[in-house]
Every structure is written in structure tokens, then in C-alpha cells.
Design an enzyme around this catalytic site. Structure first.
Site, PDB file in Angstrom:
ATOM      1  N   GLY A 171      -7.499  -7.337   0.755  1.00  0.00           N
ATOM      2  CA  GLY A 171      -6.246  -7.135   1.457  1.00  0.00           C
ATOM      3  C   GLY A 171      -5.435  -8.409   1.574  1.00  0.00           C
ATOM      4  N   GLY A 229     -12.436  -4.248   0.989  1.00  0.00           N
ATOM      5  CA  GLY A 229     -13.826  -3.866   1.247  1.00  0.00           C
ATOM      6  C   GLY A 229     -14.327  -2.856   0.231  1.00  0.00           C
ATOM      7  CE  LYS A 278     -16.442 -14.481  10.552  1.00  0.00           C
ATOM      8  NZ  LYS A 278     -16.680 -13.340  11.430  1.00  0.00           N
ATOM      9  NE  ARG A 300      -4.387  -1.456   1.672  1.00  0.00           N
ATOM     10  CZ  ARG A 300      -5.265  -2.008   2.493  1.00  0.00           C
ATOM     11  NH1 ARG A 300      -4.999  -2.049   3.789  1.00  0.00           N
ATOM     12  NH2 ARG A 300      -6.394  -2.506   2.040  1.00  0.00           N
TER      13      ARG A 300
HETATM   14  P1  ADP Z   1      -9.527 -10.708   1.642  1.00  0.00           P
HETATM   15  O1  ADP Z   1      -8.847  -9.861   2.685  1.00  0.00           O
HETATM   16  O2  ADP Z   1      -8.625 -10.993   0.463  1.00  0.00           O
HETATM   17  O3  ADP Z   1     -10.869 -10.169   1.255  1.00  0.00           O
HETATM   18  P2  ADP Z   1     -10.620 -12.447   3.664  1.00  0.00           P
HETATM   19  O4  ADP Z   1     -10.255 -11.450   4.706  1.00  0.00           O
HETATM   20  O5  ADP Z   1     -12.044 -12.648   3.331  1.00  0.00           O
HETATM   21  O6  ADP Z   1      -9.802 -12.140   2.304  1.00  0.00           O
HETATM   22  O7  ADP Z   1     -10.084 -13.881   4.102  1.00  0.00           O
HETATM   23  C1  ADP Z   1      -8.729 -14.157   4.342  1.00  0.00           C
HETATM   24  C2  ADP Z   1      -8.566 -15.200   5.406  1.00  0.00           C
HETATM   25  O8  ADP Z   1      -9.320 -16.363   5.124  1.00  0.00           O
HETATM   26  C3  ADP Z   1      -7.125 -15.655   5.500  1.00  0.00           C
HETATM   27  O9  ADP Z   1      -6.588 -15.192   6.726  1.00  0.00           O
HETATM   28  C4  ADP Z   1      -7.209 -17.173   5.436  1.00  0.00           C
HETATM   29  O10 ADP Z   1      -6.387 -17.831   6.389  1.00  0.00           O
HETATM   30  C5  ADP Z   1      -8.674 -17.441   5.750  1.00  0.00           C
HETATM   31  N1  ADP Z   1      -9.111 -18.731   5.215  1.00  0.00           N
HETATM   32  C6  ADP Z   1      -9.005 -19.165   3.953  1.00  0.00           C
HETATM   33  N2  ADP Z   1      -9.454 -20.447   3.841  1.00  0.00           N
HETATM   34  C7  ADP Z   1      -9.854 -20.820   5.066  1.00  0.00           C
HETATM   35  C8  ADP Z   1     -10.396 -22.042   5.599  1.00  0.00           C
HETATM   36  N3  ADP Z   1     -10.616 -23.088   4.818  1.00  0.00           N
HETATM   37  N4  ADP Z   1     -10.699 -22.069   6.906  1.00  0.00           N
HETATM   38  C9  ADP Z   1     -10.475 -20.987   7.683  1.00  0.00           C
HETATM   39  N5  ADP Z   1      -9.967 -19.819   7.252  1.00  0.00           N
HETATM   40  C10 ADP Z   1      -9.651 -19.736   5.948  1.00  0.00           C
HETATM   41 MG    MG Z   2      -9.123  -9.695   4.848  1.00  0.00          MG
END
Ligand code: ADP
Ligand code: MG
Length: 400
Positions: free
Chosen positions: A357, A381, A199, A34
Site C-alpha cells: 500500500g 498484505g 518492520k 484503488r
Molecule cells: P508497504 O505498505 O508498502 O508494505 P510498509 O507499511 O511496510 O510498506 O512501510 C511503510 C512505512 O515505512 C512508511 O510509512 C515509511 O515512513 C516507513 N519507513 C521507511 N523507512 C523507515 C525508517 N528508516 N524508519 C522508520 N520508518 C520507516
Molecule cells: Mg503499509
């Protein structure tokens, strides 16, 4: 939106709202993506003879100074990347900020301390936010909005401050918005979307919107298990958002009606427990079929057959948007799915965009060349909310 060229910045105090919210590990920056994304606009302003005041939030301090969230290390790194001296104010609108800004000569740069050390920054109360925005406005003559990662927040420095000063969009925001247009108004087909991360509930809005627009939706990460469960499969101890099952079933039905292809993992890498992310100690991963995860096992990544399937589904796409890692990529035993999707984006002739992120950090931490992607968004987000069709306060504030 006006650009920096429309403002006239030489000799003026220019407040740049950047997004320098980088991950820190006891004061050490673990991913400076960033900061690097903010450099072109800040450098250009300095070149043009502006007195540049850079402000950002970092983490989630509770509206009061907290040394763990100081921007001091960020100011240091910014100076290295800019190749210029960068002054640092140890407060945001106090004596240090005033004297630091007052001492700036044309072409010099200062970073203010974390905006969120002040309760007014994130307050829900318009008057409290407005009062803080007034103090920020007193430091500057003009405003440049360039913190794309924060434009979905109705915060003082993002939303209230531009209303108080002549304003324009910085280069990063202009680029990000241009890319997002190519994912909404001007999309080339086939349009494939890869969604992962922890999630489902974080991604419901975007799935809803994409069901009307995408040709293919590939799901991985923690959210995949709620989909597998919604299809009636056993998911063992995998991450589940039980309350989201009806929504997910609705999406699967709508996808079928609309001819949107939904792709779910066919195999997963699982383990008896969540791996230790601080020691990264080896765990005992096993690959199992996605429709029969043994009880007691937790799915932590997409398996090798899924990786191949996903790569095939991306190979002939014209546009790909990817948000959310495919597994717990922070641990080497569960990084292969994320690595495979990143590689598939690189190998695909499509226009590829990585948003989120953690996804963007994953690409860099796994050692991929950022230039190999069409665009890596600095806002998770923010890009999701844009794709949901929402009005983003920080963009709306720059419009007029
Ligand atoms: P982004 O920031 O790219 O939008 P998120 O914040 O939604 O992504 O999700 C990232 C997190 O999801 C990571 O820390 C990763 O460890 C977790 N994650 C990915 N797959 C799983 C899983 N199968 N079970 C639990 N956590 C997971
Ligand atoms: Mg995230």
C-alpha cells in the site's frame, strides 16, 4: 476461477466486493489509486446491464458506524471516474441498502456503506460472520470478487459470501493473480527483490520464501537497521527489532549458502529525530556510513551511494518485485531513496511489480507515471501472503 463472462449478469443484482480502502485526510481522498483500479470491472458490469452493488471496507472502524470511515466520499469519486451516477446507501444491510438496491435499474451502480460498520464482517466467530454474509447475500443474485487488497482476510464479504451466491473473479483479481504467477511459478531470471518499509517482522514470511526463489534481495527502509545490527554494526537510534536479530542472522547465513545475494545500504540519511510528517518542516539530515551510524542518530533513508548500488543491482534483472519504501518518503528530506528505487525500476528492462500500500502510494505521490511500471499491485498484505505461498481465503472462495 470463473470470470464475469461465465456468470450472465444482465438484469441481475451483482454484488462486487471491491477494495476501495483509500487513504483519507479529514474526508479528502489523498490517493485514489484503488478506486481507479476498481473502475474497469464496475464499468464493464454496468455496460453489460447488471444492477451493480459495490461494497468495500475502509480503515478500521470497530464494527459500528463511525463517520470518519464513511465511504460517501469514495462513492462520489467513483461516480466521477466512471462517468455515471452512483447511488449511495447510508448503511450496509439495513433499510437504506435495501431501498437503494431495490431502486437500481439495469446498468445502474450503488455503493454500500463501509462493510466494517458491522461486527459480522471481521468476526472470528463463523456463525456471526455467516449471519452477516446471509444479509449481504439477500441483497444480490450473483457475486464478483474483485477486492484483491482484502483476499488474504477471512472476512464475511470476502470468504463467506461467495459460498452463498454464484460467483466469479473480477478483472482486477484476474490481473493480480496473473502477475503474481509470474513472480512465483513462471519467473524470469535474474529475479531481484527490493524490500523496505517499517518492520522486519512484517516481511519475515516473504523473505523466508524468497530465499528459495530470488537471485538478489535488496533491503532498505526501517527494516534494514535490524539487518545492519545483526551484522554487528552500530545503528544509533535507528528502528530496531531486537527480537528479530536471530531470525535475520539465519536469513543472512541461508542466503550465503544458497548463493542468494543480499544487498544492504552502504550509507544512510539520518537525523537526530523522526521528522514532522504533518508539517513536513525542514529537518537536519546528514549522510553517514551505514556501518557506523553515530549514537543518537536515526537512519531515515538510504544514502546516495546506496541508491546507485541498488540501481546497478536492478539494471540487469529480468524480474523485479518491490515492496516497502526505502525511507520515510512522506517527508521530502527522506524521499530520495524511494524515488531512486522507483526510477531504477522504470529504467530497468525487467518486468517490474510494485506491491504494498505505502509503496504504491509513494510511487504516485512522488509523481511517477504508473504506466512506466509493469504492474502496481493494489494489495500489500495480499501480494506478500501470496508470495509466501499461503492459501488466500478470498481466492480459495472463488476457485470452485
Ligand atoms: P508497504 O505498505 O508498502 O508494505 P510498509 O507499511 O511496510 O510498506 O512501510 C511503510 C512505512 O515505512 C512508511 O510509512 C515509511 O515512513 C516507513 N519507513 C521507511 N523507512 C523507515 C525508517 N528508516 N524508519 C522508520 N520508518 C520507516
Ligand atoms: Mg503499509
Amino acid at each position: 476461477m470463473k470470470t464475469i463472462d461465465d456468470l450472465g449478469v444482465a438484469g441481475r443484482r451483482v454484488f462486487v466486493r471491491a477494495d476501495l480502502n483509500v487513504p483519507l485526510d479529514s474526508g479528502t481522498i489523498t490517493d485514489d489509486g484503488r478506486i481507479r483500479a476498481a473502475v474497469p470491472t464496475i464499468g464493464r458490469l454496468a455496460e453489460a446491464g447488471a444492477r451493480v452493488i459495490v461494497a468495500s471496507h475502509l480503515g478500521r472502524p470497530k464494527g459500528a458506524p463511525d463517520p470518519r470511515f464513511s465511504l460517501a466520499p469514495v462513492a462520489g469519486r467513483l461516480g466521477e471516474l466512471l462517468g455515471r451516477e452512483v447511488a449511495f446507501a447510508t448503511d450496509t444491510v439495513g433499510e437504506s441498502a435495501k431501498s437503494t438496491v431495490g431502486a437500481l435499474a439495469d446498468g445502474q451502480v450503488a455503493v454500500l456503506e463501509n462493510l466494517r460498520f458491522n461486527a459480522g464482517e471481521t468476526s472470528k466467530d463463523d456463525a456471526e460472520r455467516g449471519a452477516f454474509a446471509d444479509s449481504l447475500a439477500a441483497l444480490a443474485d450473483v457475486y464478483v470478487g474483485d477486492g484483491f487488497g482484502a483476499v488474504h482476510r477471512r472476512h464475511a464479504s470476502v470468504y463467506d459470501l461467495p459460498a452463498r451466491l454464484p460467483h466469479a473473479a473480477g478483472g482486477l483479481i484476474a490481473t493480480e493473480v496473473g502477475v503474481l504467477r509470474k513472480l512465483t511459478d513462471d519467473v524470469e531470471r535474474p529475479y531481484a527483490v527490493v524490500l523496505g518499509g517499517a518492520k522486519v517482522s512484517d516481511k519475515l514470511g516473504v523473505i523466508d520464501h524468497l530465499l528459495e526463489r530470488a537471485d538478489r534481495i535488496l533491503v532498505g527502509g526501517g527494516m534494514a537497521y535490524t539487518f545492519l545490527k545483526a551484522q554487528g554494526h552500530e545503528i544509533g537510534a535507528s528502528l530496531l527489532q531486537e527480537d528479530q536479530i536471530p531470525a535475520v542472522q539465519g536469513y543472512l547465513k541461508r542466503a550465503e549458502e544458497r548463493g542468494v545475494e543480499f544487498v544492504l545500504p552502504v550509507d544512510v540519511v539520518a537525523a537526530a529525530g523522526f521528522p514532522d510528517l504533518s508539517t513536513k518542516a525542514p529537518s537536519e539530515p546528514v549522510t553517514v556510513a551505514a556501518d557506523a551510524i553515530p549514537s543518537g542518530l536515526m537512519g531515515l533513508d538510504i544514502g546516495p551511494r546506496s541508491q546507485e548500488l541498488y540501481a546497478a543491482k536492478l539494471a540487469d534483472a529480468a524480474t523485479v518485485f518491490w515492496n516497502g519504501p526505502m525511507g520515510v518518503f512522506e517527508h521530502p528530506d527522506y524521499a530520495e531513496g524511494t524515488r531512486a528505487v522507483a526510477q531504477a525500476l522504470i529504467d530497468s528492462p525487467a518486468f517490474t511489480v510494485v506491491g504494498g500500500g505505502d509503496s504504491a502510494a509513494a510511487v504516485r505521490i512522488l509523481g511517477f507515471d504508473e504506466e512506466a511500471f509493469g504492474h502496481i499491485s493494489t494489495g500489500g498484505g495480499a501480494s506478500l501472503e501470496y508470495l509466501e505461498g499461503k492459501t488466500l481465503p478470498g481466492l480459495a472462495a472463488l476457485e470452485d
